[in-house]
Scaffold this active site. Structure first.
Site, PDB file in Angstrom:
ATOM      1  N   LEU A 239       0.806  -1.207   0.000  1.00 22.33           N
ATOM      2  CA  LEU A 239       0.000   0.000   0.000  1.00 22.33           C
ATOM      3  C   LEU A 239       0.849   1.272   0.000  1.00 22.33           C
ATOM      4  O   LEU A 239       1.691   1.477   0.878  1.00 22.33           O
ATOM      5  CB  LEU A 239      -0.929   0.012   1.216  1.00 22.33           C
ATOM      6  CG  LEU A 239      -1.865   1.218   1.334  1.00 22.33           C
ATOM      7  CD1 LEU A 239      -2.744   1.359   0.090  1.00 22.33           C
ATOM      8  CD2 LEU A 239      -2.705   1.119   2.596  1.00 22.33           C
ATOM      9  N   HIS A 240       0.604   2.126  -0.991  1.00 24.30           N
ATOM     10  CA  HIS A 240       1.335   3.386  -1.094  1.00 24.30           C
ATOM     11  C   HIS A 240       0.578   4.384  -1.960  1.00 24.30           C
ATOM     12  O   HIS A 240      -0.175   4.018  -2.845  1.00 24.30           O
ATOM     13  CB  HIS A 240       2.739   3.163  -1.675  1.00 24.30           C
ATOM     14  CG  HIS A 240       2.751   2.690  -3.097  1.00 24.30           C
ATOM     15  ND1 HIS A 240       2.415   1.401  -3.451  1.00 24.30           N
ATOM     16  CD2 HIS A 240       3.034   3.333  -4.266  1.00 24.30           C
ATOM     17  CE1 HIS A 240       2.514   1.261  -4.762  1.00 24.30           C
ATOM     18  NE2 HIS A 240       2.872   2.419  -5.290  1.00 24.30           N
ATOM     19  N   PHE A 241       0.809   5.651  -1.672  1.00 24.21           N
ATOM     20  CA  PHE A 241       0.369   6.763  -2.499  1.00 24.21           C
ATOM     21  C   PHE A 241       1.615   7.436  -3.051  1.00 24.21           C
ATOM     22  O   PHE A 241       2.688   7.382  -2.449  1.00 24.21           O
ATOM     23  CB  PHE A 241      -0.429   7.784  -1.683  1.00 24.21           C
ATOM     24  CG  PHE A 241      -1.715   7.249  -1.109  1.00 24.21           C
ATOM     25  CD1 PHE A 241      -2.934   7.493  -1.728  1.00 24.21           C
ATOM     26  CD2 PHE A 241      -1.714   6.496   0.067  1.00 24.21           C
ATOM     27  CE1 PHE A 241      -4.118   7.004  -1.194  1.00 24.21           C
ATOM     28  CE2 PHE A 241      -2.892   6.000   0.610  1.00 24.21           C
ATOM     29  CZ  PHE A 241      -4.100   6.257  -0.027  1.00 24.21           C
TER      30      PHE A 241
END
Length: 442
Positions: A239-241
């Site tokens: 999970l990453h932005f």
């Protein structure tokens, strides 16, 4: 059910991203690279920025109180500059040629030939938006601590705080901001929520709210966050932005919208008009969390229904674009033209928003408004499919059929940072010599 797979060449986002075979061999001999796993965490210390959670009263109103450190200028961009001076990036993105393409929205073209190099081949499933985390593959716990800029979390006492050398509290599920070593633009970083939990690439309410807080804390409409789901050109299933700074309005931010409905908590939902990719726009809300919950619930709905999508967090977290897409699916089915495939452009959130990252000189020199529209038209869902997806979204966020039918007259005014004359110039242009080369000059 037929499985769709496509030979992907994902971008290297960390200097420690290696082939799985190399990782397996290294594990047997120990670490020794100052990473974010149990072998190195106990003695690790990193800067910590603790933001103030906003109450309902001041959801979008920033206090005049001076923060302990300038979040965007000093911490994000300043630390990013430090890593650039230390040679941690794979190429100098500030030397990339960038131009605004003549046309109604002014699509932005960048020639980034360096991003086309030093990649590893991977079999990437594009028919499953939700896939389990695989610790044997590259993930962000394997990055070196020198690539991490700071920890980012909510303050415990309601005040903004900065600790330049804080231990990593494993029990507190730390979130971190790290550099992308293959940057698209100036200040390109990754926000990795609760990094040690090893969450797969899927939106949840808590993580999306964290991303909005980062946008709000930056306080500059030229600093935007983006998200790519699996099947919509996310290359790492952790999970990453993503986020970066670019001092020009994105084409998608200039597009007119048509209001669909207003939710009970004040969140306004609109549809994009006259833009090559169909999408939904969220803004307003009584609190930042109201806005975040509406968008994250819509994202969760898309994930659960196996619909690939991208998200752009714009206007300091006040305006969010949700963009379901089908390019990778068409690509796997052989429905994309050879001409478009030859460009090797993967239309993820930045490209869909109008920042076209081109890998070949030919494509950059021949960049045109028509070419940008032709590529993005292949990304968009059909009208019929988009209506079906909208119905799913409104059912998920509690609007149902009545909300979809509550359509108002189109608002043909471009919103957000199109009011460029009202934006105060910041010091980013002059912070470091050489960065001016990547500024878009109109």
């Amino acid at each position: 059910m037929m499985q769709l797979s496509i030979k992907r060449v994902p971008t290297v986002v960390s200097n420690y991203q290696k082939d799985e075979a190399e990782e397996t061999a290294r594990r047997s001999g120990g670490c020794g690279k100052n990473c974010l796993r149990n072998c190195c965490i106990p003695v690790a210390k990193l800067p910590l920025y603790a933001f103030k959670k906003e109450s309902e009263k001041d959801a979008f109103e920033r206090e005049n109180k001076e923060p302990p450190v300038a979040f965007l200028d000093s911490l994000v961009l300043g630390e990013w500059e430090d890593r650039m001076q230390r040679g941690l990036f794979r190429y100098d993105v500030t030397a990339c040629e960038t131009k605004v393409i003549p046309g109604e929205y002014g699509f932005i073209a960048q020639l980034n030939e360096g991003r086309h190099l030093k990649k590893r081949p991977t079999e990437f499933r594009v028919d499953k938006v939700l896939q389990p985390f695989d610790g044997n593959k590259f993930n962000f716990t394997k990055v070196g601590q020198e690539e991490v800029l700071f920890q980012f979390e909510a303050s415990e006492d309601g005040e903004v705080q900065f600790f330049p050398n804080a231990p990593i509290d494993v029990e507190n599920h730390p979130s971190v901001v790290a550099i992308n070593v293959s940057p698209i633009e100036y200040g390109h970083v990754l926000l990795i929520p609760r990094i040690l939990e090893c969450l797969p690439q899927r939106i949840d309410r808590e993580s999306f709210l964290l991303a909005l807080y980062m946008a709000a804390e930056a306080g500059n409409p030229y600093f935007r966050l983006g998200y790519n789901s699996l099947g919509a050109f996310a290359t790492i299933n952790h999970l990453h932005f993503q986020a970066y700074y670019l001092a020009v309005a994105f084409p998608i931010e200039k597009a007119p919208t048509k209001k669909i409905t207003t939710l009970n908590d004040g969140v306004i939902i609109s549809e994009l008009l006259k833009y090559p990719v169909r999408g939904v726009v969220f803004e307003g809300g009584n609190t930042l969390q109201d806005l975040s919950d509406a968008v994250s619930d819509a994202c969760i709905c898309l994930q659960d229904n196996n619909i690939a999508y991208n998200v752009l967090i714009s206007d300091c977290g006040k305006r969010i674009f949700l963009l379901p897409q089908c390019y990778a699916e068409k690509q796997a089915l052989g429905e994309v033209s050879v001409e478009l495939l030859d460009t090797q452009v993967n239309p993820a959130v930045w490209e869909i928003s109008g920042h076209m990252v081109l890998k070949r000189r030919k494509d950059y020199d021949e960049a045109s408004d028509e070419n940008a529209w032709r590529l993005l038209a292949e990304v968009s869902l059909s009208d019929e499919r988009f209506d079906e997806v909208n119905a799913l979204i409104f059912e998920a966020i509690g609007g149902g059929k009545d909300a979809i039918e509550n359509v108002e007259e189109p608002d043909t005014k471009a919103q957000s940072i199109e009011k460029e004359n009202d934006i105060t110039e910041t010091s980013h242009h002059a912070m470091v010599a050489g960065t001016q080369q990547c500024l878009v000059m109109q």
